[in-house]
Design a protein around this motif. Structure first.
Motif, PDB file in Angstrom:
ATOM      1  N   GLU A   1       0.830  -1.214   0.000  1.00 54.76           N
ATOM      2  CA  GLU A   1       0.000   0.000   0.000  1.00 54.76           C
ATOM      3  C   GLU A   1       0.861   1.260   0.000  1.00 54.76           C
ATOM      4  O   GLU A   1       0.537   2.231  -0.695  1.00 54.76           O
ATOM      5  N   ASP A   2       1.972   1.254   0.730  1.00 51.47           N
ATOM      6  CA  ASP A   2       2.885   2.408   0.731  1.00 51.47           C
ATOM      7  C   ASP A   2       3.473   2.635  -0.668  1.00 51.47           C
ATOM      8  O   ASP A   2       3.547   3.771  -1.145  1.00 51.47           O
ATOM      9  N   ILE A   3       3.903   1.557  -1.309  1.00 53.64           N
ATOM     10  CA  ILE A   3       4.470   1.675  -2.665  1.00 53.64           C
ATOM     11  C   ILE A   3       3.396   2.151  -3.636  1.00 53.64           C
ATOM     12  O   ILE A   3       3.640   3.016  -4.480  1.00 53.64           O
ATOM     13  N   ARG A   4       2.193   1.585  -3.492  1.00 55.95           N
ATOM     14  CA  ARG A   4       1.080   1.968  -4.373  1.00 55.95           C
ATOM     15  C   ARG A   4       0.757   3.462  -4.217  1.00 55.95           C
ATOM     16  O   ARG A   4       0.545   4.163  -5.222  1.00 55.95           O
ATOM     17  N   ASN A   5       0.729   3.944  -2.979  1.00 60.34           N
ATOM     18  CA  ASN A   5       0.431   5.367  -2.746  1.00 60.34           C
ATOM     19  C   ASN A   5       1.512   6.272  -3.324  1.00 60.34           C
ATOM     20  O   ASN A   5       1.200   7.348  -3.847  1.00 60.34           O
ATOM     21  N   SER A   6       2.763   5.845  -3.242  1.00 58.08           N
ATOM     22  CA  SER A   6       3.830   6.669  -3.808  1.00 58.08           C
ATOM     23  C   SER A   6       3.839   6.620  -5.337  1.00 58.08           C
ATOM     24  O   SER A   6       4.416   7.502  -5.978  1.00 58.08           O
ATOM     25  N   ASN A   7       3.178   5.629  -5.917  1.00 53.56           N
ATOM     26  CA  ASN A   7       3.108   5.489  -7.370  1.00 53.56           C
ATOM     27  C   ASN A   7       1.893   6.212  -7.973  1.00 53.56           C
ATOM     28  O   ASN A   7       1.794   6.362  -9.176  1.00 53.56           O
ATOM     29  N   LYS A   8       0.970   6.670  -7.120  1.00 58.20           N
ATOM     30  CA  LYS A   8      -0.250   7.323  -7.610  1.00 58.20           C
ATOM     31  C   LYS A   8       0.019   8.766  -8.031  1.00 58.20           C
ATOM     32  O   LYS A   8       0.855   9.456  -7.458  1.00 58.20           O
ATOM     33  N   ILE A   9      -0.722   9.193  -9.012  1.00 56.71           N
ATOM     34  CA  ILE A   9      -0.715  10.602  -9.415  1.00 56.71           C
ATOM     35  C   ILE A   9      -2.010  11.201  -8.869  1.00 56.71           C
ATOM     36  O   ILE A   9      -3.110  10.814  -9.278  1.00 56.71           O
ATOM     37  N   ILE A  10      -1.861  12.107  -7.907  1.00 55.89           N
ATOM     38  CA  ILE A  10      -3.003  12.735  -7.256  1.00 55.89           C
ATOM     39  C   ILE A  10      -2.985  14.226  -7.577  1.00 55.89           C
ATOM     40  O   ILE A  10      -1.974  14.897  -7.399  1.00 55.89           O
ATOM     41  N   THR A  11      -4.118  14.717  -8.069  1.00 54.11           N
ATOM     42  CA  THR A  11      -4.259  16.140  -8.341  1.00 54.11           C
ATOM     43  C   THR A  11      -5.113  16.753  -7.240  1.00 54.11           C
ATOM     44  O   THR A  11      -6.183  16.235  -6.925  1.00 54.11           O
ATOM     45  N   LYS A  12      -4.618  17.832  -6.657  1.00 52.80           N
ATOM     46  CA  LYS A  12      -5.356  18.517  -5.597  1.00 52.80           C
ATOM     47  C   LYS A  12      -5.871  19.848  -6.134  1.00 52.80           C
ATOM     48  O   LYS A  12      -5.139  20.602  -6.753  1.00 52.80           O
ATOM     49  N   GLN A  13      -7.151  20.075  -5.877  1.00 51.47           N
ATOM     50  CA  GLN A  13      -7.773  21.331  -6.292  1.00 51.47           C
ATOM     51  C   GLN A  13      -8.558  21.898  -5.123  1.00 51.47           C
ATOM     52  O   GLN A  13      -9.047  21.146  -4.283  1.00 51.47           O
ATOM     53  N   VAL A  14      -8.666  23.200  -5.085  1.00 48.48           N
ATOM     54  CA  VAL A  14      -9.439  23.863  -4.033  1.00 48.48           C
ATOM     55  C   VAL A  14     -10.738  24.361  -4.672  1.00 48.48           C
ATOM     56  O   VAL A  14     -10.718  25.060  -5.685  1.00 48.48           O
ATOM     57  N   ASP A  15     -11.863  23.964  -4.050  1.00 47.10           N
ATOM     58  CA  ASP A  15     -13.145  24.417  -4.594  1.00 47.10           C
ATOM     59  C   ASP A  15     -13.476  25.802  -4.047  1.00 47.10           C
ATOM     60  O   ASP A  15     -12.717  26.397  -3.299  1.00 47.10           O
ATOM     61  N   GLU A  16     -14.649  26.325  -4.413  1.00 46.40           N
ATOM     62  CA  GLU A  16     -15.013  27.691  -4.025  1.00 46.40           C
ATOM     63  C   GLU A  16     -15.241  27.862  -2.521  1.00 46.40           C
ATOM     64  O   GLU A  16     -15.171  28.965  -2.000  1.00 46.40           O
ATOM     65  N   ASP A  17     -15.492  26.740  -1.808  1.00 54.54           N
ATOM     66  CA  ASP A  17     -15.658  26.806  -0.356  1.00 54.54           C
ATOM     67  C   ASP A  17     -14.322  26.712   0.388  1.00 54.54           C
ATOM     68  O   ASP A  17     -14.290  26.816   1.613  1.00 54.54           O
ATOM     69  N   GLY A  18     -13.258  26.495  -0.321  1.00 60.59           N
ATOM     70  CA  GLY A  18     -11.945  26.382   0.293  1.00 60.59           C
ATOM     71  C   GLY A  18     -11.570  24.956   0.671  1.00 60.59           C
ATOM     72  O   GLY A  18     -10.541  24.729   1.293  1.00 60.59           O
ATOM     73  N   ASP A  19     -12.418  23.996   0.315  1.00 65.65           N
ATOM     74  CA  ASP A  19     -12.112  22.590   0.596  1.00 65.65           C
ATOM     75  C   ASP A  19     -11.161  22.039  -0.460  1.00 65.65           C
ATOM     76  O   ASP A  19     -11.269  22.364  -1.635  1.00 65.65           O
ATOM     77  N   VAL A  20     -10.228  21.192  -0.013  1.00 65.07           N
ATOM     78  CA  VAL A  20      -9.272  20.573  -0.925  1.00 65.07           C
ATOM     79  C   VAL A  20      -9.893  19.287  -1.454  1.00 65.07           C
ATOM     80  O   VAL A  20     -10.321  18.425  -0.700  1.00 65.07           O
ATOM     81  N   ILE A  21      -9.929  19.185  -2.768  1.00 61.45           N
ATOM     82  CA  ILE A  21     -10.474  17.994  -3.426  1.00 61.45           C
ATOM     83  C   ILE A  21      -9.317  17.279  -4.114  1.00 61.45           C
ATOM     84  O   ILE A  21      -8.605  17.876  -4.924  1.00 61.45           O
ATOM     85  N   GLU A  22      -9.133  16.007  -3.746  1.00 61.37           N
ATOM     86  CA  GLU A  22      -8.086  15.202  -4.364  1.00 61.37           C
ATOM     87  C   GLU A  22      -8.717  14.301  -5.409  1.00 61.37           C
ATOM     88  O   GLU A  22      -9.757  13.697  -5.167  1.00 61.37           O
ATOM     89  N   SER A  23      -8.064  14.221  -6.564  1.00 60.50           N
ATOM     90  CA  SER A  23      -8.564  13.310  -7.597  1.00 60.50           C
ATOM     91  C   SER A  23      -7.417  12.429  -8.083  1.00 60.50           C
ATOM     92  O   SER A  23      -6.282  12.875  -8.230  1.00 60.50           O
ATOM     93  N   PHE A  24      -7.750  11.175  -8.300  1.00 60.49           N
ATOM     94  CA  PHE A  24      -6.777  10.188  -8.752  1.00 60.49           C
ATOM     95  C   PHE A  24      -6.677  10.273 -10.268  1.00 60.49           C
ATOM     96  O   PHE A  24      -7.666  10.162 -10.983  1.00 60.49           O
ATOM     97  N   ASP A  25      -5.445  10.451 -10.782  1.00 64.44           N
ATOM     98  CA  ASP A  25      -5.242  10.618 -12.222  1.00 64.44           C
ATOM     99  C   ASP A  25      -4.411   9.492 -12.836  1.00 64.44           C
ATOM    100  O   ASP A  25      -3.874   9.642 -13.930  1.00 64.44           O
ATOM    101  N   GLY A  26      -4.281   8.373 -12.151  1.00 67.99           N
ATOM    102  CA  GLY A  26      -3.537   7.248 -12.710  1.00 67.99           C
ATOM    103  C   GLY A  26      -2.279   6.962 -11.915  1.00 67.99           C
ATOM    104  O   GLY A  26      -2.094   7.444 -10.802  1.00 67.99           O
ATOM    105  N   TYR A  27      -1.422   6.168 -12.538  1.00 68.51           N
ATOM    106  CA  TYR A  27      -0.176   5.756 -11.882  1.00 68.51           C
ATOM    107  C   TYR A  27       1.022   6.285 -12.656  1.00 68.51           C
ATOM    108  O   TYR A  27       1.007   6.353 -13.887  1.00 68.51           O
ATOM    109  N   LYS A  28       2.074   6.635 -11.918  1.00 69.55           N
ATOM    110  CA  LYS A  28       3.315   7.079 -12.549  1.00 69.55           C
ATOM    111  C   LYS A  28       3.908   5.946 -13.371  1.00 69.55           C
ATOM    112  O   LYS A  28       4.426   6.178 -14.464  1.00 69.55           O
ATOM    113  N   ASN A  29       3.836   4.738 -12.839  1.00 68.49           N
ATOM    114  CA  ASN A  29       4.387   3.563 -13.501  1.00 68.49           C
ATOM    115  C   ASN A  29       3.316   2.462 -13.485  1.00 68.49           C
ATOM    116  O   ASN A  29       3.205   1.725 -12.501  1.00 68.49           O
TER     117      ASN A  29
END
Length: 115
Positions: A35-63
């Protein structure tokens, strides 16, 4: 019956009664490492919405090949873990049966002095 036989039987009884407390279990950390290796291999995009909440989205794997290998390792580990649990339960059942036989014989000799 001699005092030596009675003492030996009593000592074995004490050892057998303490046997259950001295069973240790292995700790498998394979899944947490995967799970640690998998998390370090993930591509996560973080965006802030209009309320100031951080939204993380999974965009695939680096490898992606690494993720495929991790899935294979995880499946193999789960199969091996199931095999180990089955073996362990059969082994413990067999040991308990043998210890029970020894215990009943030793109780006979250990208690004979008291009768």
């Amino acid at each position: 019956m001699t005092d030596t036989t009675t003492m030996l039987a009593n000592m074995i009884l004490i050892a057998l009664n303490n046997q259950e407390r001295w069973v240790s279990e292995p700790r498998f950390e394979t899944l947490s490492i995967i799970e640690d290796i998998r998390n370090s291999n993930k591509i996560i995009t973080k965006q802030v919405d209009e309320d100031g909440d951080v939204i993380e989205s999974f965009d695939g794997y680096k490898n992606p090949e690494l993720e495929d290998k991790l899935k294979l390792i995880e499946a193999t580990f789960k199969k091996d873990e199931a095999d180990y649990k089955r073996y362990r339960s059969e082994k413990i059942e067999s040991m308990e049966k043998n210890l029970g036989m020894i215990k009943s014989i030793v109780k006979m000799y250990g208690a004979q002095e008291e009768e």
